[in-house]
Design a protein around this motif. Structure first.
Motif, short mmCIF file in Angstrom:
data_model
loop_
_atom_site.label_atom_id
_atom_site.label_comp_id
_atom_site.label_asym_id
_atom_site.label_seq_id
_atom_site.Cartn_x
_atom_site.Cartn_y
_atom_site.Cartn_z
N THR A 254 -3.58 9.98 -3.87
CA THR A 254 -4.29 9.36 -2.75
C THR A 254 -5.34 10.32 -2.18
OG1 THR A 254 -2.51 7.88 -2.11
CG2 THR A 254 -4.06 8.49 -0.40
N SER B 84 -10.10 2.60 2.62
CA SER B 84 -9.35 1.50 3.22
C SER B 84 -8.47 2.02 4.35
CB SER B 84 -8.47 0.81 2.17
OG SER B 84 -7.55 -0.06 2.79
N ASN C 121 -1.78 7.26 3.74
CA ASN C 121 -1.12 7.93 2.62
C ASN C 121 -1.70 9.31 2.33
OD1 ASN C 121 0.66 5.78 2.09
ND2 ASN C 121 -0.88 4.73 0.84
N TYR D 97 0.81 -1.22 0.00
CA TYR D 97 0.00 0.00 0.00
C TYR D 97 0.85 1.28 0.00
CZ TYR D 97 -4.68 -1.97 0.33
OH TYR D 97 -5.85 -2.60 0.05
N LYS D 98 2.15 1.18 -0.24
CA LYS D 98 2.96 2.39 -0.32
C LYS D 98 2.81 3.02 -1.70
CE LYS D 98 4.55 1.84 3.82
NZ LYS D 98 3.90 2.61 4.91
N GLU D 99 2.68 4.33 -1.72
CA GLU D 99 2.53 5.05 -2.98
C GLU D 99 3.82 5.02 -3.80
OE1 GLU D 99 -0.52 8.63 -2.33
OE2 GLU D 99 1.43 8.91 -1.44
N LEU E 243 -5.85 0.76 5.30
CA LEU E 243 -4.46 0.57 4.87
C LEU E 243 -3.99 1.69 3.95
CD1 LEU E 243 -4.40 -3.28 4.18
CD2 LEU E 243 -3.50 -2.06 6.17
N ASN E 244 -4.94 2.34 3.29
CA ASN E 244 -4.58 3.41 2.36
C ASN E 244 -4.69 4.79 2.97
OD1 ASN E 244 -3.72 4.24 -0.24
ND2 ASN E 244 -5.81 4.83 -0.76
#
Length: 281
Positions: free
Chosen positions: A96, A113, A119, A50-52, A115-116
């Motif tokens: 994001t 999410s 960001n 999930y890292k951009e 998890l997102n």
């Protein structure tokens, strides 16, 4: 007497086809520059979910600048204590933020999410770098337009001079996703990193002067047009990229007393400048 600041390491991570063969950029090459989707080949898979793209590129540049072997580092990393992180990025997480807004408008906050959602923080790149390597100093992000890269370098040097850190990792990074380019126009996805440390008396190296506002743009190592010709538009990454190039050039062949000027900016944001010089290499 105010302590000086040295650029002790530098790296640029410039993935993609048609990466420039400019001799200055070749000085910074520490291995193949993988794209964000292949960052695990350099960094290892753990911690990248999930890292951009901008976060992954920044992690790659720091990894190269620190001279680390491939894969997830073993902590604690030597020198991590009192290491600060300053990141320059004008568009790093804008995709994001736009996605989160669209998801909330279409439904509710429950549709985002968990998890997102981290960001969406403007400081996500700097904090991710600090967490990955256990850096305990301050971490912050600068997004001040065309001078952002040198503003970040200046804040990193200030943290050293003020005794807030013993080492500072400065990163300039931009993505090239559709959301960012719809706002900024063409962008080249890249990350550049310089490592700053206090200059002890008699210590040799590339000495960083004070970053200051300037309207004089004719004393450049590489001017904006030349960098754009070789790399492409880099927005907030430009100032850090220029300092990394200047430091590499001076380190490769500079004589004591040699120097290079760096300026970034534009009509809307003004200009920032800094001078680098060789001391006893």
């Amino acid at each position: 007497m105010t302590a000086g600041v040295l650029v002790t390491a530098q790296a640029v991570h410039l993935p993609g086809p048609g990466s420039p063969e400019d001799p200055l950029l070749a000085l910074l090459a520490a291995g193949p520059a993988v794209g964000p989707d292949q960052a695990h080949l350099l960094l290892g898979r753990k911690g990248l979910l999930y890292k951009e793209p901008s976060t992954r590129l920044a992690l790659c540049a720091v990894h190269r600048a620190l001279g680390l072997p491939e894969g997830k580092p073993t902590l604690p990393l030597p020198g991590a204590d009192r290491t600060a992180v300053v990141v320059s990025s004008n568009y790093g997480n804008v995709a994001t933020v736009a996605d989160v807004v669209r998801e909330e408008r279409a439904g509710s906050g429950r549709d985002v999410s968990p998890l997102n959602s981290p960001n969406a923080s403007s400081n996500v790149v700097a904090s991710t770098i600090a967490i990955r390597w256990g850096f305990t100093g301050p971490n912050l992000t600068v997004c001040s337009g065309e001078t952002s890269g040198l503003d970040a370098v200046g804040l990193g040097a200030l943290a050293l001079r003020a005794g807030r850190a013993d080492r500072v990792v400065v990163v300039g990074v931009e993505p090239d996703d559709d959301t960012a380019t719809s706002i900024a126009g063409p962008l080249r996805a890249l990350a550049a990193c310089v490592v700053l440390e206090r200059s002890e008396p008699g210590r040799a190296g590339v000495l960083l002067g004070r970053v200051h506002r300037s309207e004089h743009v004719d004393d450049l190592l590489l001017d904006t047009a030349e960098i754009d010709d070789h790399v492409g538009p880099t927005s907030g990454a430009r100032g850090v990229l220029q300092v990394a190039l200047a430091a590499a050039w001076l380190r490769a062949g500079g004589q004591p007393g040699a120097g290079a000027g760096v300026v970034c900016g534009g009509p809307a944001d003004g200009h920032a400048a800094v001078h680098l010089s060789v001391r006893g290499i």
